[in-house]
Motif scaffolding. Structure first.
Motif, short mmCIF file in Angstrom:
data_model
loop_
_atom_site.label_atom_id
_atom_site.label_comp_id
_atom_site.label_asym_id
_atom_site.label_seq_id
_atom_site.Cartn_x
_atom_site.Cartn_y
_atom_site.Cartn_z
N CYS A 208 0.85 -1.18 0.00
CA CYS A 208 0.00 0.00 0.00
C CYS A 208 0.89 1.24 0.00
CB CYS A 208 -0.93 0.00 1.21
SG CYS A 208 -0.09 -0.07 2.80
N SER A 209 0.29 2.40 -0.07
CA SER A 209 1.10 3.62 -0.05
C SER A 209 1.77 3.76 1.31
CB SER A 209 0.21 4.84 -0.32
OG SER A 209 -0.60 5.14 0.79
N HIS A 210 2.84 4.51 1.34
CA HIS A 210 3.58 4.67 2.59
C HIS A 210 2.74 5.38 3.65
CE1 HIS A 210 7.31 3.16 0.87
NE2 HIS A 210 7.09 3.92 -0.20
N ALA A 211 1.93 6.34 3.24
CA ALA A 211 1.08 7.05 4.20
C ALA A 211 0.02 6.11 4.76
CB ALA A 211 0.42 8.26 3.53
N ASP A 212 -0.56 5.28 3.89
CA ASP A 212 -1.58 4.34 4.36
C ASP A 212 -0.97 3.29 5.29
OD1 ASP A 212 -3.53 5.66 2.97
OD2 ASP A 212 -3.64 4.22 1.32
N LEU A 213 0.24 2.86 4.99
CA LEU A 213 0.90 1.89 5.86
C LEU A 213 1.06 2.46 7.26
CD1 LEU A 213 2.43 -0.79 6.33
CD2 LEU A 213 4.53 0.48 5.81
N GLN A 214 1.40 3.73 7.36
CA GLN A 214 1.59 4.35 8.66
C GLN A 214 0.32 4.21 9.51
OE1 GLN A 214 3.42 8.32 8.79
NE2 GLN A 214 1.81 8.94 10.20
#
Length: 230
Positions: A208-214
């Motif tokens: 997933c996107s890095h922001a969503d992973l966070q």
């Protein structure tokens, strides 16, 4: 109807059909759920709070009814491995990779948030954007379907921060051996989707996107259900 990334309120009776009528106390089995060893990651960045919810909406207008039903059944079937019942995570592999198809369903608060996630390159050899085949075999680079238990945040030298998964069924029980995890990837970023028209493909992981992973890494924790279905 397009689902807002900020989440929508779900019909309480529909979501809580398989749960207690009131939010339960913290499950005592959490104390017995063994932690999995992993390399120590750096301190996580703070996660932005979820914005105000929208109007009441029937969850079956957002998530496929058969996917919701199968996930609820998996909560009971694998209850000894999934002690946390406050929320669950569903992946609809029938949907195009550019669509939001990873759902966080809050079973107590009655809301859902959707994210984008990639499928394996072996599942989509023509790179059409649709997963067409699934496998549990090592080196197949395919996505695996079925019930997983989240096994907590970890950190790897190649993918960086991630969430570990344990496959609970014959269709995915080699997830640890295959290093199937949830991690961030440049090919799952909105900018990649904008230029390519679809997400890139993983080696079988739920990228997933890095922001969503966070956000996901903080909320998934250890002992919650992730259920993937085609």
């Amino acid at each position: 109807m397009k689902l807002s990334r900020r989440g929508l309120i779900l019909g309480g009776s529909a979501v809580l059909a398989g749960c207690a009528s009131a939010p339960p106390a913290l499950d005592p089995r959490l104390q017995a759920y063994a932690a999995y060893p992993s390399a120590t990651p750096p301190p996580p960045a703070p996660v932005t709070a979820v914005a105000a919810r929208g109007p009441v909406i029937d969850p079956y207008r957002i998530v496929r009814p058969d996917l919701m039903a199968r996930a609820r059944a998996a909560l009971d079937t694998h209850g000894h491995r999934i002690p946390l019942r406050d929320r669950m995570y569903l992946v609809d592999f029938q949907k195009f990779s550019g669509e939001e198809r990873l759902y966080e369903v809050d079973l107590l608060g009655g809301w859902v948030t959707a994210y984008r996630t990639s499928h394996g390159r072996g599942s989509d050899p023509a790179h059409s954007g649709y997963a067409e085949r699934f496998s549990n075999e090592p080196e197949s680079y395919m996505s695996s379907i079925g019930a997983y238990a989240t096994a907590g945040p970890s950190w790897g030298p190649q993918q960086g921060p991630n969430v570990l998964l344990d496959g609970l069924e014959y269709s995915n029980n080699l997830a640890r051996q295959r290093a199937i995890i949830i991690h961030g990837a440049d090919y799952a970023e909105p900018s990649f989707l904008q230029t390519q028209g679809k997400l890139g493909r993983s080696y079988g992981c739920f990228s997933c996107s890095h922001a969503d992973l966070q956000a996901l890494r903080e909320r998934m924790g250890e002992g919650r259900l992730l259920f993937a279905m085609n």
